[in-house]
Scaffold this active site. Structure first.
Site, PDB file in Angstrom:
ATOM      1  N   GLY A 270       0.820  -1.200   0.000  1.00  0.00           N
ATOM      2  CA  GLY A 270       0.000   0.000   0.000  1.00  0.00           C
ATOM      3  C   GLY A 270       0.852   1.246   0.000  1.00  0.00           C
ATOM      4  O   GLY A 270       2.078   1.187  -0.158  1.00  0.00           O
ATOM      5  N   HIS A 271       0.202   2.380   0.185  1.00  0.00           N
ATOM      6  CA  HIS A 271       0.877   3.680   0.147  1.00  0.00           C
ATOM      7  C   HIS A 271       1.127   4.246   1.536  1.00  0.00           C
ATOM      8  O   HIS A 271       1.439   5.429   1.670  1.00  0.00           O
ATOM      9  CB  HIS A 271       0.054   4.675  -0.683  1.00  0.00           C
ATOM     10  N   GLY A 272       0.948   3.426   2.573  1.00  0.00           N
ATOM     11  CA  GLY A 272       1.266   3.857   3.920  1.00  0.00           C
ATOM     12  C   GLY A 272       0.089   4.452   4.663  1.00  0.00           C
ATOM     13  O   GLY A 272      -1.077   4.258   4.295  1.00  0.00           O
TER      14      GLY A 272
END
Length: 425
Positions: A270-272
């Site tokens: 994911g993107h965090g």
């Protein structure tokens, strides 16, 4: 003497037959969907179990993954919402396919959706009509809600992800979000799995006192716009002991949100964990009092991120943000404040940020980075970040070709106990 399941089903069948026959015989000119709603409602009255429990299979739902069970779920909701005291909607074991469902309140009592089986979101997009932002399961204006169990909300996203064009245009046609809590107060989501959403997995909007725990959210790392949990214009949101892996932000905190507590979350792919993006729309409200503790990020494209548009149109403030005890496991961009955010080059990249970032603490952040620049504080020259503290930040670049570095542009604050390579404040 209690009815057996077969006997109960026959009673419901003959009851419905009488209702329809009566309506036809007396010349009622209702639309088909109105008759269906009345029939399901009548069936719900017969099918209710003890203590206000409504089993959707007793209302005609078929768990074969193909039959449309929308009407049965909606009938169970209407009856449970109308009942006083504690009411339960039972999704038993099986695969129940539905289209869009708006579970609207206010309700007379407290409603629990017990998800023991799986709900599958239809890939017939005509079943999500009439909204700029369509939703699959949307709960609106409800207090005292519980969604729990070991079952799944399966958005069946792989069948429609190719229709997502949002990376090319802001004005793209949005696909349905899986679970939306809209104006819900005192809500609990516990134990369930959200799988392969068409768009966001969970969206929390205008809510207060929401607790999410023991939830699993899963989609491939390359799936488009499949945020795990997004929230906006909400307060007192707790996310605990939850595992999230998606193609976008694991958790994204939007404008107008305060009092967020994120603890024990594992994120990746994911993107965090992100605050923002902010400043895209007019009249956005501030974000404040956000705590992220004891979390692990694994192979995400960002770690802890605050992002705002450089050409922002709203004067928004982000303040009182604390990150503590977070472990990075081969993460790209572990710590980043980006006031020059411009995704896909579809915004004006040369603007004056109106988003203010202040009083942000990074404490006890450890682990490994996939990028040499472990810390990137990319703040605006006209509106610098202030009150930034880095304490005991010890994240190392895992490669051997370059050195661990930090960039602190227009960021005001103090570094203590950090690796010397990262002490840029």
């Amino acid at each position: 003497m209690a009815f057996r399941n077969h006997d109960a089903a026959m009673v419901v069948f003959f009851f419905l037959l009488m209702v329809i026959t009566y309506a036809n015989a007396h010349g009622h000119s209702k639309k088909p969907e109105e008759i269906t709603e009345g029939v399901y409602g009548a069936a719900a009255a017969v099918a209710a179990g003890p203590g206000g429990t409504f089993d959707i299979t007793k209302l005609g739902a078929v768990g074969n993954g193909r039959a449309d069970s929308t009407g049965a779920v909606m009938a169970a909701w209407r009856s449970a919402c109308a009942g006083a005291g504690k009411q339960t909607i039972l999704i038993p074991k099986g695969d129940f396919m539905t289209g869009a469902m708006e579970l609207r309140g206010p309700c007379n009592g407290a409603v629990t959706i017990q998800l023991d089986g799986n709900l599958l979101g239809s890939n017939d997009l005509s079943k999500y009509p009439g909204k700029k932002m369509p939703n699959w399961v949307e709960v609106r204006h409800v207090d005292n809600l519980v969604i729990s169990g070991k079952g799944k909300l399966d958005g069946q996203g792989p069948g429609v992800w190719s229709k997502n064009s949002c990376s090319k245009s802001y004005n793209c046609k949005l696909l349905p979000n899986t679970l939306v809590l809209n104006t819900v107060n005192n809500g609990v989501v516990n134990g369930i799995t959200l799988l392969n959403a068409k768009f966001f997995h969970m969206n929390i909007y205008r809510c207060k006192d929401i607790k999410i725990s023991g939830v699993t959210i899963s989609a491939p790392g390359d799936s488009p716009n499949t945020d795990g949990i997004h929230m906006g214009d909400s307060s007192k949101i707790t996310i605990a002991a939850t595992t999230i892996g998606t193609g976008d932000d694991c958790i994204s905190i939007g404008p107008g949100t305060d009092g967020v507590n994120i603890t024990g979350v594992t994120c990746g792919p994911g993107h965090g964990i992100s605050i923002g993006s902010l400043g895209r729309y007019k009249d956005e409200r501030d974000v404040r009092d956000v705590s992220v503790t004891r979390c692990v990020l694994r192979k995400t494209t960002n770690g802890l991120r605050i992002k705002s548009y450089e050409d922002s149109v709203s004067p928004v403030t982000v303040s009182k943000v604390s990150y503590d005890g977070v472990v990075m496991d081969h993460v790209d961009n572990p710590i980043i404040i980006d006031q020059k955010y411009c995704p896909n080059s579809i915004c004006t990249s040369k603007g004056d940020s109106k988003v203010s970032v202040r009083d942000v603490t990074f404490r006890n952040i450890t682990g490994t980075s996939n990028t040499p620049a472990v810390v990137q504080l990319l703040c605006s020259g006209k509106l610098p970040c202030s009150g930034v503290a880095m304490q005991d930040v010890k994240v190392l670049y895992g490669g051997s070709d370059k050195k661990t570095t930090a960039v602190c542009d227009h960021a005001l604050g103090k570094s203590t106990g950090c690796l010397k390579e990262l002490a840029c404040l």
